[in-house]
Every structure is written in structure tokens, then in C-alpha cells.
Design an enzyme around this catalytic site. Structure first.
Site, short mmCIF file in Angstrom:
data_model
loop_
_atom_site.label_atom_id
_atom_site.label_comp_id
_atom_site.label_asym_id
_atom_site.label_seq_id
_atom_site.Cartn_x
_atom_site.Cartn_y
_atom_site.Cartn_z
N GLU A 198 16.99 -37.19 -23.96
CA GLU A 198 17.24 -38.55 -23.45
C GLU A 198 16.49 -39.55 -24.32
O GLU A 198 15.30 -39.82 -24.07
CB GLU A 198 16.71 -38.69 -22.02
CG GLU A 198 17.60 -38.11 -20.97
CD GLU A 198 17.52 -38.93 -19.68
OE1 GLU A 198 18.58 -39.09 -19.06
OE2 GLU A 198 16.45 -39.40 -19.30
N HIS A 226 10.46 -37.40 -17.11
CA HIS A 226 11.43 -38.47 -17.35
C HIS A 226 10.72 -39.63 -18.04
O HIS A 226 9.56 -39.93 -17.75
CB HIS A 226 12.06 -38.92 -16.03
CG HIS A 226 13.21 -39.84 -16.25
ND1 HIS A 226 13.04 -41.18 -16.51
CD2 HIS A 226 14.55 -39.60 -16.31
CE1 HIS A 226 14.23 -41.73 -16.70
NE2 HIS A 226 15.16 -40.80 -16.58
#
Ligand code: PGA
Length: 256
Positions: free
Chosen positions: A172, A103
Site C-alpha cells: 500500500e 497500516h
């Protein structure tokens, strides 16, 4: 239509298991109200300390069917001396099936290196957890394509095509994550372009075609339909909107 995958990345929220239970109860009530019409599967990724409690709540509700437990991180090793870490075998014992890898908050705020992310990805695969691998540029400038390609190469280094085929890729863009300054959601057209760059590069380098892709970054009830309507986008990774229980149910209403 394939069921869309909705991944709730709760990050370092909520503060208590009781609040987590409130979110899950509202989602459960919604699922109960729509019965068989559910067009999505859910993955809840709570902080480590709530994994056990959330797993228990999922098992004892409508969420038992089509809802899964995910972790936000994993240790590079399966056991031994690693202060503060949680291993793959521990996650498995708690019923975890998915794990978020790489992430951007770990890459950029916690300075997690590409080498570390690659080791964590290998740890997830070794423990038969489904990795949700985050890939995304910091800014959409003239070199964003090269940036994505470079990130793919370091993240998937030394993995076989079979192993990469087990991963779900979450595109993302860092600049679209709701908590970053000036964040705004990407457009579905841009997201599709980036997904196609990632897909082509993985195909070129590793000969992999049938990967599943999620989009993540400021997804909410206003924009989810834009992403979910695209067949190349298999689901979404939702941060902020997934810990706001009313908003999360509104997000789900757009998929049913
Ligand atoms: P956001 O977070 O939905 O709050 O932008 C997404 C993520 O960071 O996974």
C-alpha cells in the site's frame, strides 16, 4: 485461477451498526444473485465496536461462505493492564480470523513505531490470526526501494520463515491512499515492481517464496480490473470504496 481476496478496511466508518448492516445486505444480495460463480473471498474489517454485530450478520447470510471477519489492529499483549487496547484472545472469541498490521495511518498518523508494529505482528501470530501486513513507501522517489527493504526488516524482525510465510503482504503506497492529499491509484506496473522488490528481499533475507500479495490504495470499480488481472496480485485492500455500498458491489462485479 486462485480465488482473489478482497479485504474491506472500513477504518473508522460507518457510524452505526445499522449502516454496516446495509452494506452487508447489499453484498449479500449480490452474492445470492451470482450463486456459485464467486471468484473471490471477502474479509470485512469493521471498527472494534462492530466486530460482534458484523460477525453475527455474516453468520446468518450468504456471506457465511467465503466471508471472514478481520480486525484493524491488535494489542501487543494477550491480557493485563493496557488501557484502550483489544487483545488477540478477545478477537479470537469474537470469531476474528484476520488482522491488519502496520497500516500506514497507524504508522504515520498515530506514530506507531516499527518496534510496536513488530510486536503486534507477533501478537497476531501467537493468537493464530492471519496478519495482513501493510508495507509501502511514503513517496516513490529515488530511494523508495531502500525504504521498502528497511520497512520489511523492521516489521518482520526476529520472525522465522514459517511465521512470515503465514502473513499476507498488502503493498500500500502511502501516497496512493484515497484520503491522502493528491492521492491517485498506483499503476499495476508500479505495483508489480514493488511487489517483486518485496518478494525478492523477503526471499533473500528469510528464504520465503510463496507469499500472497494484495494491492491497496484508491482501489475502486474503475481500476480494480487492472490489479486483479495480474496473477502476482492475489487480491486488494479496499478502504473508501468498501464503505460505499453501491460502489463496493460494483467493485465485486469486476471480479466475478
Ligand atoms: P483507500 O484505502 O482504498 O481509501 O485508498 C486503502 C487503505 O487505506 O487500506
Amino acid at each position: 485461477m486462485d480465488k482473489k481476496l478482497i479485504v474491506a478496511n472500513w477504518k473508522m466508518l460507518p457510524n452505526t451498526l445499522a449502516e454496516a448492516q446495509e452494506i452487508l445486505e447489499l453484498v449479500n444480495d449480490y452474492l445470492e444473485s451470482i450463486g456459485e460463480k464467486k471468484e473471490f473471498s471477502l474479509v470485512f474489517c469493521p471498527p472494534f465496536v462492530f466486530l460482534e454485530g458484523v460477525g453475527r450478520i455474516l453468520k446468518n447470510s450468504h456471506l457465511a461462505h467465503g466471508s471472514f471477519l478481520g480486525a484493524q489492529d491488535i494489542a501487543i499483549d494477550d491480557g493485563g493492564a493496557l488501557t484502550g487496547e483489544v487483545s488477540g484472545p478477545m478477537l479470537r472469541k469474537l470469531g476474528v480470523e484476520y488482522v491488519i498490521i502496520g497500516h500506514s495511518e497507524r504508522r504515520w498518523k498515530l506514530a506507531e513505531s516499527d518496534e510496536m508494529i513488530n510486536k503486534k505482528l507477533k501478537s497476531a501470530l501467537r493468537n493464530e490470526l492471519i496478519p495482513i501486513v501493510c508495507i509501502g513507501e511514503k513517496s516513490r522517489d529515488s530511494s523508495f526501494k531502500e525504504f521498502l527493504e528497511q520497512q520489511i526488516e523492521t516489521t518482520f524482525k526476529d520472525l522465522s520463515s514459517d511465521e512470515i510465510g503465514k502473513c499476507i503482504i498488502a503493498y500500500e503506497p502511502v501516497w496512493a491512499i484515497s484520503t491522502n492529499p493528491g492521492a491517485k491509484p498506483d499503476t499495476s506496473a508500479n505495483a508489480l515492481e514493488s511487489i517483486s522488490i518485496i518478494r525478492e528481499h523477503l526471499n533473500l533475507k528469510f528464504k520465503i517464496k510463496n507469499l500472497k500479495f494484495l494491492y491497496g490504495g484508491s482501489v475502486n470499480s474503475q481500476n480494480i480490473s487492472d490489479f486483479i488481472k495480474e496473477k502476482e496480485i492475489n487480491g486488494v485492500l479496499v478502504g473508501g470504496a468498501s464503505v460505499n455500498k453501491e460502489e463496493f458491489v460494483r467493485v465485486l462485479r469486476h471480479i466475478t
